[in-house]
Design a protein around this motif. Structure first.
Motif, PDB file in Angstrom:
ATOM      1  N   PHE A 355      -1.382  41.696  34.106  1.00 56.72           N
ATOM      2  CA  PHE A 355      -1.547  40.628  33.123  1.00 56.72           C
ATOM      3  C   PHE A 355      -0.197  39.960  32.893  1.00 56.72           C
ATOM      4  O   PHE A 355       0.824  40.645  32.741  1.00 56.72           O
ATOM      5  CB  PHE A 355      -2.021  41.188  31.772  1.00 56.72           C
ATOM      6  CG  PHE A 355      -3.331  41.919  31.813  1.00 56.72           C
ATOM      7  CD1 PHE A 355      -4.499  41.301  31.376  1.00 56.72           C
ATOM      8  CD2 PHE A 355      -3.406  43.236  32.249  1.00 56.72           C
ATOM      9  CE1 PHE A 355      -5.715  41.980  31.388  1.00 56.72           C
ATOM     10  CE2 PHE A 355      -4.615  43.921  32.269  1.00 56.72           C
ATOM     11  CZ  PHE A 355      -5.774  43.282  31.834  1.00 56.72           C
ATOM     12  N   THR A 356      -0.185  38.646  32.838  1.00 58.61           N
ATOM     13  CA  THR A 356       1.015  37.915  32.446  1.00 58.61           C
ATOM     14  C   THR A 356       0.626  36.496  32.061  1.00 58.61           C
ATOM     15  O   THR A 356      -0.360  35.948  32.575  1.00 58.61           O
ATOM     16  CB  THR A 356       2.070  37.902  33.566  1.00 58.61           C
ATOM     17  OG1 THR A 356       3.277  37.296  33.071  1.00 58.61           O
ATOM     18  CG2 THR A 356       1.593  37.120  34.782  1.00 58.61           C
ATOM     19  N   ASP A 357       1.418  35.910  31.180  1.00 62.32           N
ATOM     20  CA  ASP A 357       1.254  34.495  30.839  1.00 62.32           C
ATOM     21  C   ASP A 357       2.205  33.619  31.638  1.00 62.32           C
ATOM     22  O   ASP A 357       2.157  32.387  31.518  1.00 62.32           O
ATOM     23  CB  ASP A 357       1.513  34.281  29.339  1.00 62.32           C
ATOM     24  CG  ASP A 357       0.396  34.842  28.468  1.00 62.32           C
ATOM     25  OD1 ASP A 357      -0.779  34.717  28.867  1.00 62.32           O
ATOM     26  OD2 ASP A 357       0.700  35.403  27.398  1.00 62.32           O
ATOM     27  N   ASP A 358       3.071  34.224  32.421  1.00 59.05           N
ATOM     28  CA  ASP A 358       4.104  33.491  33.155  1.00 59.05           C
ATOM     29  C   ASP A 358       3.589  33.154  34.551  1.00 59.05           C
ATOM     30  O   ASP A 358       3.479  34.022  35.416  1.00 59.05           O
ATOM     31  CB  ASP A 358       5.382  34.331  33.228  1.00 59.05           C
ATOM     32  CG  ASP A 358       6.550  33.571  33.808  1.00 59.05           C
ATOM     33  OD1 ASP A 358       6.593  33.382  35.036  1.00 59.05           O
ATOM     34  OD2 ASP A 358       7.428  33.150  33.021  1.00 59.05           O
ATOM     35  N   GLU A 359       3.259  31.887  34.772  1.00 62.72           N
ATOM     36  CA  GLU A 359       2.654  31.487  36.050  1.00 62.72           C
ATOM     37  C   GLU A 359       3.581  31.698  37.247  1.00 62.72           C
ATOM     38  O   GLU A 359       3.147  32.237  38.275  1.00 62.72           O
ATOM     39  CB  GLU A 359       2.212  30.022  35.981  1.00 62.72           C
ATOM     40  CG  GLU A 359       1.071  29.763  35.011  1.00 62.72           C
ATOM     41  CD  GLU A 359      -0.200  30.493  35.392  1.00 62.72           C
ATOM     42  OE1 GLU A 359      -0.420  30.724  36.607  1.00 62.72           O
ATOM     43  OE2 GLU A 359      -0.973  30.845  34.483  1.00 62.72           O
ATOM     44  N   PRO A 360       4.872  31.293  37.172  1.00 64.40           N
ATOM     45  CA  PRO A 360       5.741  31.534  38.331  1.00 64.40           C
ATOM     46  C   PRO A 360       5.866  33.018  38.671  1.00 64.40           C
ATOM     47  O   PRO A 360       5.913  33.387  39.846  1.00 64.40           O
ATOM     48  CB  PRO A 360       7.084  30.944  37.897  1.00 64.40           C
ATOM     49  CG  PRO A 360       6.737  29.904  36.881  1.00 64.40           C
ATOM     50  CD  PRO A 360       5.560  30.464  36.148  1.00 64.40           C
ATOM     51  N   MET A 361       5.903  33.868  37.648  1.00 67.88           N
ATOM     52  CA  MET A 361       6.007  35.297  37.902  1.00 67.88           C
ATOM     53  C   MET A 361       4.732  35.815  38.571  1.00 67.88           C
ATOM     54  O   MET A 361       4.782  36.620  39.511  1.00 67.88           O
ATOM     55  CB  MET A 361       6.284  36.031  36.587  1.00 67.88           C
ATOM     56  CG  MET A 361       6.717  37.461  36.767  1.00 67.88           C
ATOM     57  SD  MET A 361       7.687  38.110  35.374  1.00 67.88           S
ATOM     58  CE  MET A 361       6.510  37.976  34.034  1.00 67.88           C
ATOM     59  N   ALA A 362       3.584  35.351  38.103  1.00 68.21           N
ATOM     60  CA  ALA A 362       2.322  35.756  38.718  1.00 68.21           C
ATOM     61  C   ALA A 362       2.238  35.293  40.170  1.00 68.21           C
ATOM     62  O   ALA A 362       1.807  36.045  41.054  1.00 68.21           O
ATOM     63  CB  ALA A 362       1.149  35.190  37.916  1.00 68.21           C
ATOM     64  N   GLU A 363       2.647  34.073  40.426  1.00 69.92           N
ATOM     65  CA  GLU A 363       2.608  33.548  41.787  1.00 69.92           C
ATOM     66  C   GLU A 363       3.538  34.325  42.710  1.00 69.92           C
ATOM     67  O   GLU A 363       3.186  34.617  43.858  1.00 69.92           O
ATOM     68  CB  GLU A 363       2.994  32.066  41.779  1.00 69.92           C
ATOM     69  CG  GLU A 363       1.944  31.171  41.117  1.00 69.92           C
ATOM     70  CD  GLU A 363       2.436  29.748  40.911  1.00 69.92           C
ATOM     71  OE1 GLU A 363       3.572  29.453  41.359  1.00 69.92           O
ATOM     72  OE2 GLU A 363       1.708  28.942  40.305  1.00 69.92           O
TER      73      GLU A 363
END
Length: 461
Positions: A355-363
């Motif tokens: 789970f994360t709200d940070d899109e660059p980190m998820a990508e």
């Protein structure tokens, strides 16, 4: 555990890797004797299918290992590793048309397939074969990933009789000492004095005192903080688990084991970052001092929590540790825990949901996972479910009723204790239910190699 590849200058036998589509042409280039042997033994180049090729003196001259088809390879990680255990001891080198990614997977899988948990066995394993590092592969990175994974597996596989909070502390301090990291430990009643009340509440019923373990390493670069759930055994507390539910609870410190394995990888590779690792280590036991259903706890952050299930204890100890971690505002904060059965129902034992709200980190993580042969799957911090973790009598509910979205509500609970924008939470299983290629039944790391591979993008190292 120190691992190594074979000396590149030493003699070695060829391990031919042959795909189904290439089998006919490869076999045509072999001697009549080899062709006859392969035909007689029915070799069809299935993924991981191994045949030892005899030498004239009766020994083993070489081996051929099937690479299957592209469709089958897509369905299996470390598929070549199915055949590695059939190799006799000695040094081997790979031959065949392997892409750089396939060669790295083959090398990593070779090392991981050599794992054996033999602490309690009278018969020790036989000498293992060794592989020469394929050309173009990063030896330091592959070795670091394998050695970190071995640490994680060994910790998870060790029964709680020999790995309680004290023994986990000893393993933690030994890891820190190996790389010159600074450490501190807060134990027992000192947890209350240091404002870590929920860690204390979960562990106070056990004669094995609860504690918070801390490691700091590195003096340059961005700040990365890892928090791992260290429940060394989970009875469920007064909401006791049935016996079948306790059989795997030695693995409930899998989050701690995984962040320790990841920390070892980072330190072994000397990555330019400032690492902090926090592990709340407890045993969730039953005694007269155990926390009770409907108790209300006040957390380090000041939020109150109604305990509606004493078996939802992992999020309580993580909450205090996350609040402590968050006070330094690290650049990236990651928690890892064997937290919910709901995550297993959602994605099964092989995927590591995060789970994360940070899109660059998820990508970055999703791009790195297949490179590291470490699959992950993103689940949402679903805002509409926030009301499910608010019981009315306190700020938060540790176990919402209804049974829906258990992994998501647990993640939302943890997020209430974090203000650091770049936060990521993993709800891992930490166990392989049956033997898989390079992953024998038992403890397993999940997400660590993917995180390691994604760190350059996540932290812009």
């Amino acid at each position: 555990m120190a691992l190594s590849f074979a000396d590149p200058a030493a003699p070695s036998r060829p391990l031919h890797v042959v795909a189904v589509d290439d089998l006919a042409s490869w076999r045509a280039g072999q001697s009549d004797a080899v062709q006859a042997w392969l035909a007689a033994t029915g070799f069809e180049a299935g993924l991981g299918e191994l045949r030892l090729i005899p030498a004239p003196d009766g020994g083993v001259a070489a081996a051929v290992l099937g690479h299957g088809t592209a469709a089958i390879r897509a369905r299996s990680r470390f598929g070549l590793a199915r055949g590695y255990k059939g190799l006799p001891a000695g040094d081997w080198h790979l031959t065949g048309a392997l892409s750089p990614a396939q060669a790295e997977e083959a090398a990593l899988g070779f090392l991981l397939a050599g794992y054996s948990f033999d602490r309690y066995r009278k018969t020790k394993p036989a000498p293992q074969p060794r592989l020469k590092l394929p050309e173009g592969c990063d030896a330091a990175r592959i070795l670091a990933m394998a050695e970190g994974e071995f640490l994680t597996r060994r910790l998870i596989d060790t029964p709680a009789s020999d790995l309680g909070p004290q023994e986990l502390e000893e393993e933690f301090l030994a890891l820190a000492a190996r790389f010159g990291a600074e450490t501190s430990v807060i134990r027992g009643e000192d947890l209350l004095a240091q404002n870590l009340p929920m860690i204390h509440a979960v562990g106070r019923a056990s004669p094995r005192a609860p504690r918070l373990l801390e490691l700091r390493w590195g003096s340059r670069g961005p700040k990365l903080t890892l928090v791992g759930k260290g429940v060394c055994f989970d009875t469920g507390g007064l909401d006791i688990k049935p016996s079948a539910g306790m059989l795997l609870m030695k693995k409930d410190m899998g989050g701690a084991a995984t962040v320790m394995g990841l920390a070892q990888m980072i330190m072994q590779l000397d990555l330019p970052l400032r690492l902090r690792v926090l592990v709340p280590a407890v045993e969730n036991a039953i005694s007269g001092s155990a926390m009770r259903p409907r108790d209300i706890l006040t957390s380090r952050k000041g939020l109150t929590v109604e305990v509606n299930n004493t078996d939802a204890e992992g999020r309580l100890i993580l909450a205090d540790a996350l609040a402590l971690a968050d006070e330094e505002t690290p650049d990236v904060l990651i928690s890892m825990a064997t937290l919910t059965g709901a995550a297993r129902v959602a994605v099964g034992p092989d995927l590591a949901p995060f789970f994360t709200d940070d899109e660059p980190m998820a990508e970055a993580l999703q791009a790195a996972a297949p490179v590291a042969c470490d699959p992950v799957w993103r689940l949402p911090f679903w805002q509409p479910y926030e009301a499910m973790i608010e019981p009315g009598i306190a700020d938060l509910d540790n176990a919402p009723s209804g049974g829906f979205a258990g992994s998501i509500t647990a993640a939302l609970f943890l997020r209430r204790f974090v203000e650091t924008p770049r936060y990521m939470h993993f709800d891992i299983y930490g166990h392989t239910p049956a033997d898989q290629p390079a992953r024998p039944k038992g403890g397993v790391g999940q997400g660590a190699r993917a995180i390691l591979t994604a760190l350059p993008r996540i932290l812009a190292l």
